[in-house]
Design an enzyme around this catalytic site. Structure first.
Site, PDB file in Angstrom:
ATOM      1  N   TYR A  56     -18.977  -1.366 -30.566  1.00 49.45           N
ATOM      2  CA  TYR A  56     -19.806  -2.534 -30.279  1.00 49.45           C
ATOM      3  C   TYR A  56     -18.901  -3.756 -30.167  1.00 49.45           C
ATOM      4  CZ  TYR A  56     -24.103  -0.001 -31.642  1.00 49.45           C
ATOM      5  OH  TYR A  56     -25.153   0.886 -31.733  1.00 49.45           O
ATOM      6  N   LEU A 207     -38.862  -1.387 -30.198  1.00 47.71           N
ATOM      7  CA  LEU A 207     -39.579  -2.309 -29.313  1.00 47.71           C
ATOM      8  C   LEU A 207     -39.207  -2.077 -27.852  1.00 47.71           C
ATOM      9  CD1 LEU A 207     -39.475  -5.603 -31.402  1.00 47.71           C
ATOM     10  CD2 LEU A 207     -41.235  -3.817 -31.340  1.00 47.71           C
TER      11      LEU A 207
END
Length: 343
Positions: A56, A207
């Site tokens: 990341y 989500l």
């Protein structure tokens, strides 16, 4: 927050975890002050499980977490670290690596960046195409024996791989994309296998990368993510946003947001599937507070039936990822490829 074991022998965790990828990667770096404040808000609220990966931001995310951890925070934080995603100097993903030498080398760099003597959960981000899972997990098991790793996890793997890995060393959890829009783990037997073996599930993408927030608006000129997230493509977006609107009356009736309803739905899956933790992709402190409210929502069986009727399994338009990225997933059937971007 109340806690429960993540898997039969895993650490005690709250129902929510903080996914830190968005603070360093994917849609561009977050404001660093906001990111650090978000980590502080999570830890102060009892959200102790922090999910990161060495790729990341090509190490930036681990450096960020190190800077965010205040005196005493390391003792209460649980660091879940993924490895194996290979990146080029231009930031592109160039493959997946799972050889034992890489496993140990990657952890050495992660420990240095995180300024810690151990990580709490260590997991391959994807199944490496040219290394048996037994070899990869065997190397992580040696790191457990040496005291550098506390627990072993997996990510985006199917039932057969889960069983093979678990036979080498007990697996505490499998990280998988799971939401109202991504229900393949039910159909593919992943949730059932984890429940059978006493393995927890950490669900990311709850989500749907923003679609299930209830507030998504397509940027002028289109969403740049559409080329790797087909559900944002104009051919699919209208259908998917219409599904979101079918959830709004259900959320309004409870006085909560669509995002909170979608998060509560994921957490409610623990009733049937054992421990399911929802990984939040928050980048700002107020998002942590919103998610905490979702953890207090107790959905009834009637609520769950109404949600399933509003968004039936398989109703979403478009695959999770574009074809080259789908090819990386051992968790879903299809042709395999050695390159692409893992979560």
């Amino acid at each position: 927050m109340h806690t429960r074991p993540l898997g039969a022998g895993g650490p005690q965790v709250p129902p929510l975890a903080l996914g830190c990828a968005g603070m360093s990667d994917h849609t561009g770096p977050a404001d660093e002050a906001d990111a650090i404040a978000t980590i502080h808000a999570a830890l102060d609220a009892g959200v102790t499980l922090l999910d990161t990966a060495d790729f990341y931001g090509m190490g930036h995310n681990e450096d960020l977490i190190r800077r965010a951890l205040r005196a005493g925070d390391r003792e209460k934080a649980l660091l879940s670290v993924k490895f194996g995603g290979l990146r080029g100097p231009d930031g592109s993903f160039v493959g997946i690596e799972g050889r034992p030498a890489h496993v140990k080398n990657a952890l050495a760099y992660s420990l240095r960046r995180l300024d810690t003597d151990h990580v709490d959960i260590y997991r391959p981000a994807r199944l490496a195409p040219d290394t048996p899972i037994e070899d990869t997990i065997g190397a992580v098991a040696e790191l457990v024996q040496a005291g550098y790793v506390r627990h072993v996890g997996l990510s985006e793997v199917g039932p057969e791989t889960i069983r093979r890995a678990h036979a080498v060393h007990p697996i505490c959890d499998v990280q998988i994309e799971y939401s109202l829009f991504s229900r393949a783990p039910e159909a593919n037997g992943i949730l059932a296998t984890c429940h059978e073996l006493g393995i927890g599930v950490t669900a990311y993408g709850v989500l749907a990368h923003g679609l299930l927030t209830g507030g998504y608006r397509q940027p002028a000129g289109g969403d740049p993510r559409a080329h790797w997230l087909p559900r944002f493509h104009p051919d699919h977006l209208a259908t998917n946003l219409a599904l979101v609107e079918r959830l709004r009356p259900l959320a309004d009736a409870r006085g909560i947001s669509v995002a909170q309803l979608a998060t509560a739905w994921v957490l409610a899956r623990s009733r049937a599937h054992g421990t399911v933790v929802a990984v939040l992709g928050a980048r700002r402190p107020h998002r942590v507070a919103e998610a905490l409210a979702a953890a207090d929502v107790a959905l009834t069986d009637a609520d769950l039936r109404a949600i399933d009727e509003a968004v039936p399994a398989g109703a979403v338009a478009g695959t999770r990822y574009a074809a080259p990225l789908m090819a990386l997933l051992d968790s879903e059937p299809g042709p395999k490829s050695p390159a692409g971007a893992p979560n």
